[in-house]
Design a protein around this motif. Structure first.
Motif, mmCIF file in Angstrom:
data_model
loop_
_atom_site.group_PDB
_atom_site.id
_atom_site.type_symbol
_atom_site.label_atom_id
_atom_site.label_comp_id
_atom_site.label_asym_id
_atom_site.label_seq_id
_atom_site.Cartn_x
_atom_site.Cartn_y
_atom_site.Cartn_z
ATOM 1 N N LEU A 10 -3.340 16.207 38.531
ATOM 2 C CA LEU A 10 -3.857 14.914 38.065
ATOM 3 C C LEU A 10 -4.617 14.220 39.188
ATOM 4 O O LEU A 10 -5.734 13.711 38.979
ATOM 5 N N PHE A 11 -4.048 14.189 40.364
ATOM 6 C CA PHE A 11 -4.695 13.542 41.502
ATOM 7 C C PHE A 11 -6.010 14.241 41.861
ATOM 8 O O PHE A 11 -7.038 13.585 42.091
ATOM 9 N N LEU A 12 -5.997 15.577 41.892
ATOM 10 C CA LEU A 12 -7.210 16.324 42.229
ATOM 11 C C LEU A 12 -8.286 16.147 41.164
ATOM 12 O O LEU A 12 -9.487 16.069 41.479
ATOM 13 N N ALA A 13 -7.882 16.061 39.886
ATOM 14 C CA ALA A 13 -8.855 15.859 38.809
ATOM 15 C C ALA A 13 -9.540 14.501 38.949
ATOM 16 O O ALA A 13 -10.758 14.383 38.752
ATOM 17 N N VAL A 14 -8.771 13.483 39.287
ATOM 18 C CA VAL A 14 -9.353 12.149 39.485
ATOM 19 C C VAL A 14 -10.352 12.174 40.640
ATOM 20 O O VAL A 14 -11.470 11.645 40.521
ATOM 21 N N CYS A 15 -9.981 12.776 41.759
ATOM 22 C CA CYS A 15 -10.880 12.846 42.914
ATOM 23 C C CYS A 15 -12.165 13.597 42.573
ATOM 24 O O CYS A 15 -13.266 13.197 42.968
ATOM 25 N N ALA A 16 -12.033 14.703 41.829
ATOM 26 C CA ALA A 16 -13.211 15.496 41.468
ATOM 27 C C ALA A 16 -14.162 14.697 40.582
ATOM 28 O O ALA A 16 -15.382 14.712 40.784
ATOM 29 N N THR A 27 -12.330 6.331 35.001
ATOM 30 C CA THR A 27 -11.891 7.662 35.411
ATOM 31 C C THR A 27 -10.383 7.680 35.635
ATOM 32 O O THR A 27 -9.682 8.600 35.190
ATOM 33 N N LEU A 28 -9.875 6.662 36.319
ATOM 34 C CA LEU A 28 -8.430 6.587 36.571
ATOM 35 C C LEU A 28 -7.646 6.543 35.266
ATOM 36 O O LEU A 28 -6.713 7.319 35.040
ATOM 37 N N ALA A 29 -8.027 5.602 34.390
ATOM 38 C CA ALA A 29 -7.287 5.435 33.137
ATOM 39 C C ALA A 29 -7.512 6.607 32.197
ATOM 40 O O ALA A 29 -6.559 7.131 31.593
ATOM 41 N N GLY A 30 -8.761 7.051 32.043
ATOM 42 C CA GLY A 30 -9.071 8.116 31.087
ATOM 43 C C GLY A 30 -8.436 9.442 31.452
ATOM 44 O O GLY A 30 -7.858 10.132 30.596
ATOM 45 N N THR A 31 -8.535 9.821 32.730
ATOM 46 C CA THR A 31 -7.939 11.086 33.170
ATOM 47 C C THR A 31 -6.423 11.052 33.007
ATOM 48 O O THR A 31 -5.805 12.029 32.542
ATOM 49 N N ALA A 32 -5.816 9.922 33.387
ATOM 50 C CA ALA A 32 -4.365 9.813 33.269
ATOM 51 C C ALA A 32 -3.919 9.910 31.815
ATOM 52 O O ALA A 32 -2.943 10.612 31.490
ATOM 53 N N ALA A 34 -5.520 11.345 29.357
ATOM 54 C CA ALA A 34 -5.755 12.704 28.870
ATOM 55 C C ALA A 34 -4.607 13.630 29.303
ATOM 56 O O ALA A 34 -4.110 14.437 28.507
ATOM 57 N N PHE A 35 -4.188 13.524 30.552
ATOM 58 C CA PHE A 35 -3.058 14.331 31.034
ATOM 59 C C PHE A 35 -1.779 13.946 30.293
ATOM 60 O O PHE A 35 -0.960 14.814 29.955
ATOM 61 N N ALA A 36 -1.599 12.636 30.041
ATOM 62 C CA ALA A 36 -0.397 12.185 29.333
ATOM 63 C C ALA A 36 -0.363 12.743 27.915
ATOM 64 O O ALA A 36 0.692 13.192 27.437
ATOM 65 N N ALA A 37 -1.521 12.723 27.239
ATOM 66 C CA ALA A 37 -1.582 13.256 25.878
ATOM 67 C C ALA A 37 -1.245 14.745 25.866
ATOM 68 O O ALA A 37 -0.472 15.217 25.014
ATOM 69 N N GLY A 38 -1.814 15.474 26.832
ATOM 70 C CA GLY A 38 -1.491 16.898 26.915
ATOM 71 C C GLY A 38 -0.030 17.127 27.240
ATOM 72 O O GLY A 38 0.606 18.042 26.701
ATOM 73 N N VAL A 314 -2.475 2.420 34.958
ATOM 74 C CA VAL A 314 -2.299 3.538 34.022
ATOM 75 C C VAL A 314 -2.052 4.827 34.788
ATOM 76 O O VAL A 314 -1.146 5.610 34.463
ATOM 77 N N PHE A 315 -2.847 5.035 35.827
ATOM 78 C CA PHE A 315 -2.713 6.263 36.615
ATOM 79 C C PHE A 315 -1.323 6.377 37.246
ATOM 80 O O PHE A 315 -0.691 7.434 37.199
ATOM 81 N N SER A 316 -0.848 5.279 37.858
ATOM 82 C CA SER A 316 0.442 5.337 38.537
ATOM 83 C C SER A 316 1.591 5.571 37.575
ATOM 84 O O SER A 316 2.557 6.277 37.894
#
Length: 455
Positions: A10-16, A27-32, A34-38, A314-316
């Motif tokens: 998750l952290f690496l995806a946000v950085c990328a 990016t922070l909220a959306g990526t988090a 998406a990972f939460a949904a998965g 959201v990310f945290s």
């Protein structure tokens, strides 16, 4: 994909995604999410963690400390629009008229005052670049020395209070310190506040300014052709006081009210914004159009900060839901060197992230993750906050991705090569690293003064 390493992915995806240029907050909220949904679909994430999100957002809205952010930004933008820095630079240049390297020393001193009024690296670098770089080049300064001095001076806004970075770090570290006490089952009345970080940053910040001036003095003696003396004329004491005293008095009143406990950082920020407006009106340097521009600039930066803060919340939550805190805690506990070894790794990571992320993003993404773990290992929160601020300041100067370099490149004349900017900042990076090393071995540089004010 192993669920154990999902927080790392998750952290690496946000950085990328941030490196690809996507908006930080989304990016922070959306990526988090998406990972939460998965994770929910895979049965490795508890959706109950997301139920805490409304409380987090409301807590942000209800946080009186963060009100200081827009007020300090407004104070800085008003002082910037009212041309106070331009007048101050002219007065200081005449004070050091005829002194070898005097124009560079004037830039450092004015940049220190500007950093204490704006608290934003980009604003200080751009302002000093527009005001002083043409004058330094016309005076015969080497492009490397001129650009290096301006970039390094601009980053003083990270460490000299009232710094926006210290305001945000103070709020994040206060929450991290509470979490660390819960982890240790310790309920101590000791707290950490934004005011504590302001006081703790005074000695390192002034030392850094002194080291810059010492370097310029020695370098210009060894290489006289790099900074010839410039005859700027003389300045009377009355002219100097008219240019220097009002902004200096405003800064001292703002910081002094915090240091002696007469006002909270938020109250002092409100006073500073009103004082800056009164100062600009008294000098007849504030029109309705300039005030409108200052308010719009403040609104833009403030919206960015708080949107990132919500995205970081959201990310945290998602990071914690995947067991990220336990993963980091276990990794740090097993690391050679204990707390100091873990701190060294964190400082290196923050330094590298400073190449690609802004200090706001690092403060909201990295510090909430590592802060509670490091503080639970016994580190002093004030020392840790000042170390992080100095570290970010250094990363903003480091080629090839330092933010301060890009800010200055945007306003520098075309005849100044980018390679000159890169060469010019190297000595200042070494100076900052020396200060970080000194603070590592003598943490009292950051902790002694706050202890005196609390007695």
């Amino acid at each position: 994909m192993s669920a154990e390493f999902l927080p790392l992915f998750l952290f690496l995806a946000v950085c990328a995604l941030l490196m690809l240029g996507y908006p930080v907050a989304f990016t922070l909220a959306g990526t988090a999410l998406a990972f939460a949904a998965g994770g929910i679909l895979a049965g490795v994430f508890d959706a109950g963690f997301l139920s805490a999100l409304p409380g987090r957002v409301f807590g942000t809205m209800n946080n009186t400390t963060l009100i200081a952010v827009p007020l300090f930004i407004l104070m800085g933008t008003i002082l910037e629009k009212s041309r106070i820095a331009e007048e101050l630079l002219g007065s200081m240049a005449r004070v050091f008229s005829g002194v070898r390297g005097g124009l560079g020393i004037s830039v450092v001193i004015v940049g220190m005052f500007l950093a204490a009024s704006t608290g934003i690296v980009g604003a200080t670098v751009v302002t000093m670049g527009l005001l002083s770089l043409p004058s330094m080049l016309r005076a015969g300064y080497s492009p490397a020395l001129a650009t290096g001095t301006i970039c390094a001076t601009g980053t003083l806004g990270q460490i000299i209070p009232p710094s926006i970075a210290l305001v945000l770090l103070g709020d994040i570290l206060a929450n991290a310190y509470q979490q660390a006490q819960l982890q240790m089952n310790v309920f101590s009345p000791k707290t950490v506040s934004v005011g504590d970080l302001f006081v703790g940053a005074l000695i390192p910040g002034l030392l850094l300014v002194g080291m810059y001036i010492l370097y310029l003095t020695v370098y210009t003696r060894l290489k006289p052709q790099a900074a010839p003396p410039v005859d700027q004329g003389t300045v009377s004491l009355g002219e100097l006081m008219r240019g220097l005293l009002p902004p200096l008095l405003l800064i001292f009143l703002v910081l002094g009210s915090i240091l002696v406990g007469a006002a909270t950082p938020t109250e002092a920020a409100g006073f500073g914004a009103v004082g800056a407006l009164a100062l600009a009106l008294a000098r007849r340097q504030m029109s309705v159009q300039r005030l409108r521009e200052a308010v719009i600039d403040t609104l833009g930066v403030t919206c960015m900060v708080f949107m990132i803060l919500i995205g970081a919340a959201v990310f945290s939550l998602v990071f914690r839901g995947f067991g990220g805190e336990e993963l980091i805690h276990g990794y740090f506990q097993n690391m050679p060197g204990g707390a100091m070894g873990a701190t060294l790794v964190v400082m290196l990571v923050i330094f590298l992230l400073g190449f690609i992320l802004d200090f706001i993003e690092i403060t909201f993404v990295v510090v909430p993750i590592v802060g509670p773990v490091l503080l639970a290992m016994g580190l002093d929160p004030i020392w840790l906050g000042i170390m992080i601020a100095l570290n970010l300041q250094t990363s903003f100067l480091t080629p090839p991705f330092g933010f301060a370099l890009f800010y200055l490149r945007g306003v520098a004349p075309e005849e100044v090569p980018t390679s000159a900017i890169y060469r010019g900042v190297i000595p200042f990076i070494i100076i900052q690293l020396l200060l970080i090393v000194a603070l590592w071995f003598w943490p009292e540089m950051a902790t002694w003064l706050p202890e005196q004010f609390k007695q």
